[in-house]
Enzyme design. Structure first.
Site, PDB file in Angstrom:
ATOM      1  N   ASN A   9      26.006  42.935  22.254  1.00 45.44           N
ATOM      2  CA  ASN A   9      26.707  43.440  20.838  1.00 45.44           C
ATOM      3  C   ASN A   9      28.173  43.106  20.991  1.00 45.44           C
ATOM      4  O   ASN A   9      29.047  43.773  21.549  1.00 45.44           O
ATOM      5  CB  ASN A   9      26.170  44.707  20.362  1.00 45.44           C
ATOM      6  N   TRP A  10      28.409  41.647  20.603  1.00 47.25           N
ATOM      7  CA  TRP A  10      29.832  41.561  20.715  1.00 47.25           C
ATOM      8  C   TRP A  10      30.467  42.026  19.849  1.00 47.25           C
ATOM      9  O   TRP A  10      31.866  42.013  19.597  1.00 47.25           O
ATOM     10  CB  TRP A  10      29.847  40.065  20.678  1.00 47.25           C
ATOM     11  N   LYS A  11      30.125  42.429  18.635  1.00 49.56           N
ATOM     12  CA  LYS A  11      30.896  43.229  17.655  1.00 49.56           C
ATOM     13  C   LYS A  11      31.844  42.381  16.794  1.00 49.56           C
ATOM     14  O   LYS A  11      31.665  41.090  16.913  1.00 49.56           O
ATOM     15  CB  LYS A  11      31.778  44.611  18.236  1.00 49.56           C
ATOM     16  N   HIS A  98      23.667  50.173  13.286  1.00 48.49           N
ATOM     17  CA  HIS A  98      24.599  50.542  14.387  1.00 48.49           C
ATOM     18  C   HIS A  98      25.412  51.768  13.824  1.00 48.49           C
ATOM     19  O   HIS A  98      25.803  51.640  12.753  1.00 48.49           O
ATOM     20  CB  HIS A  98      25.443  49.206  14.691  1.00 48.49           C
ATOM     21  N   GLU A 100      28.597  52.028  13.805  1.00 46.69           N
ATOM     22  CA  GLU A 100      30.013  51.629  13.399  1.00 46.69           C
ATOM     23  C   GLU A 100      29.596  51.328  11.865  1.00 46.69           C
ATOM     24  O   GLU A 100      30.293  51.429  10.998  1.00 46.69           O
ATOM     25  CB  GLU A 100      30.499  50.536  14.126  1.00 46.69           C
ATOM     26  N   GLU A 170      21.590  55.062  20.833  1.00 39.10           N
ATOM     27  CA  GLU A 170      23.032  54.873  21.172  1.00 39.10           C
ATOM     28  C   GLU A 170      23.785  56.134  20.753  1.00 39.10           C
ATOM     29  O   GLU A 170      24.092  56.546  19.720  1.00 39.10           O
ATOM     30  CB  GLU A 170      23.522  53.913  20.391  1.00 39.10           C
ATOM     31  N   GLY A 176      31.673  53.089  23.469  1.00 46.02           N
ATOM     32  CA  GLY A 176      32.990  52.253  23.756  1.00 46.02           C
ATOM     33  C   GLY A 176      34.117  53.648  24.223  1.00 46.02           C
ATOM     34  O   GLY A 176      35.397  53.313  24.307  1.00 46.02           O
ATOM     35  N   SER A 216      28.563  52.610  26.457  1.00 48.40           N
ATOM     36  CA  SER A 216      28.995  52.349  28.014  1.00 48.40           C
ATOM     37  C   SER A 216      28.077  52.108  28.959  1.00 48.40           C
ATOM     38  O   SER A 216      28.501  52.591  30.248  1.00 48.40           O
ATOM     39  CB  SER A 216      29.830  53.775  28.193  1.00 48.40           C
ATOM     40  N   GLY A 237      27.849  46.662  24.685  1.00 45.78           N
ATOM     41  CA  GLY A 237      29.156  46.309  23.622  1.00 45.78           C
ATOM     42  C   GLY A 237      30.009  45.663  24.734  1.00 45.78           C
ATOM     43  O   GLY A 237      29.962  44.902  25.377  1.00 45.78           O
ATOM     44  N   GLY A 238      30.973  46.623  24.960  1.00 49.15           N
ATOM     45  CA  GLY A 238      32.220  46.072  26.014  1.00 49.15           C
ATOM     46  C   GLY A 238      31.960  45.373  27.142  1.00 49.15           C
ATOM     47  O   GLY A 238      32.483  44.255  27.243  1.00 49.15           O
TER      48      GLY A 238
END
Ligand code: PGA
Length: 253
Positions: A9-11, A98, A100, A170, A176, A216, A237-238
Site C-alpha cells: 500500500n503505497w498510500k 483502510h 486512514e 490492521e 506507521g 509496521s 505500507g512504509g
C-alpha cells in the site's frame, strides 16, 4: 490450501515516474524463483495505476490494485473513481476501508458494504481492512469492534461472492508507528476473524479466506508474523516504498 498474499500500500506516495521506477526496482530485486507461493499486489496512487498495471503486464504473480473506490459505477461524484475505471486501468484488486479512509474520510461500514458490492460486481477482488484503534484495544472491546466491522461490511455477501474476499487485519495503533502487534496478538485476532467467517459461511470458506496482517510489517518481523497459522500474508505500507525491504518481506513467505 489458501493463498499467501503480500500487498503493498503505497498510500499517497510516488509520482508517476517514481512509481514506475519502484516497480522496476522491485522486479529487478526479485529472484527468478520468487515469489514462490505468494501473490504479490502493488497498490499505487490512482494516477499511476494504469502505468503500473502496464509495467506488470507480463508478470503472472505480481498484480496491481487500487487503494479505494467509489460505491457507484458512474455519476456526479466529482473527484471520485469507480470500480469500472479501476478495472479499465488493468488492476485486479481494491483496498477497502483502510483505517486512514475510515478516520480521515469518515468511511462507514455501510458505505464499505456498498463498495464491496461494486468491486465484486466488476470482478475485482476487495482487500477489506479492519482493525481497532488504541483506545478500543485498551478498553478491551477490540473483538466487538472487529465483529461489527466485518459483519456490517461483508456479511451481507452471498457465499459465492465472499469467496473472493481478502481480509486485512490492521490494528490502527500499529500502522506507521513502528509498533507492531506481537505474533500472538496477530494470531489471536486472525483466528477470531476466521471463527466469524466459519460461523457465517462454514468451515470450507473459512479455511480458504486469506487473512493478512498490516501494521509496521518489515523484514525483521515478517517471518515471525507470517509463520502464524492464521496469518496468510501482509499489507505493507512504509516498508513497501523501499524495494529491497519489500522484496525481503516477499522472501519471508
Ligand atoms: P505500515 O502501513 O506498514 O506503514 O504500518 C500499513 C498500512 O497502513 O496498510
Amino acid at each position: 490450501m489458501r493463498k499467501k498474499i503480500i500487498a503493498a500500500n503505497w498510500k499517497m506516495n510516488k509520482t508517476i515516474n517514481e512509481s514506475i521506477h519502484l516497480v522496476e526496482e522491485t522486479l529487478s530485486l526479485l529472484p527468478a524463483d520468487h515469489p514462490r507461493d505468494a501473490v504479490v499486489i502493488l497498490c499505487p496512487p490512482f494516477i499511476s495505476l494504469a502505468k503500473v498495471s502496464e509495467a506488470l503486464q507480463n508478470n503472472k504473480k505480481i498484480f496491481s490494485g487500487a487503494q479505494n473506490c467509489h460505491w457507484e459505477n458512474f455519476g456526479a461524484y466529482t473527484g471520485e473513481i469507480s470500480a469500472a475505471m479501476i478495472k479499465s486501468a488493468g488492476a485486479g484488486y481494491v483496498i477497502l476501508g483502510h483505517s486512514e479512509r475510515r478516520q480521515y474520510f469518515n468511511e462507514t461500514n455501510e458505505q464499505l458494504a456498498q463498495k464491496a458490492n461494486t468491486v465484486l460486481s466488476e470482478g475485482l477482488i476487495p482487500i477489506f481492512c479492519c482493525g481497532e484503534p488504541l483506545n478500543i484495544r485498551e478498553s478491551n472491546t477490540h473483538f466487538e469492534l472487529l465483529q461489527e466491522q466485518i459483519t456490517k461490511g461483508l456479511f451481507h455477501l452471498m457465499e459465492d461472492e465472499f469467496r473472493h474476499v481478502i481480509i486485512a487485519y490492521e490494528p490502527v495503533w500499529a500502522i506507521g508507528t513502528g509498533k507492531v502487534a506481537s505474533e500472538e496478538q496477530a494470531q489471536e485476532m486472525h483466528e477470531f476473524i476466521r471463527h466469524l467467517i466459519r460461523k457465517q459461511y462454514g468451515e470450507e470458506v473459512a479455511g480458504l479466506t486469506p487473512i493478512i496482517y498490516g501494521g509496521s510489517m518489515k523484514p525483521s518481523n515478517a517471518r515471525g508474523l507470517l509463520s502464524q497459522p492464521d496469518v496468510d500474508g501482509g499489507l505493507i505500507g512504509g516498508a513497501s516504498l523501499e524495494a529491497a525491504d519489500f522484496v525481503e518481506i516477499i522472501k519471508a513467505v
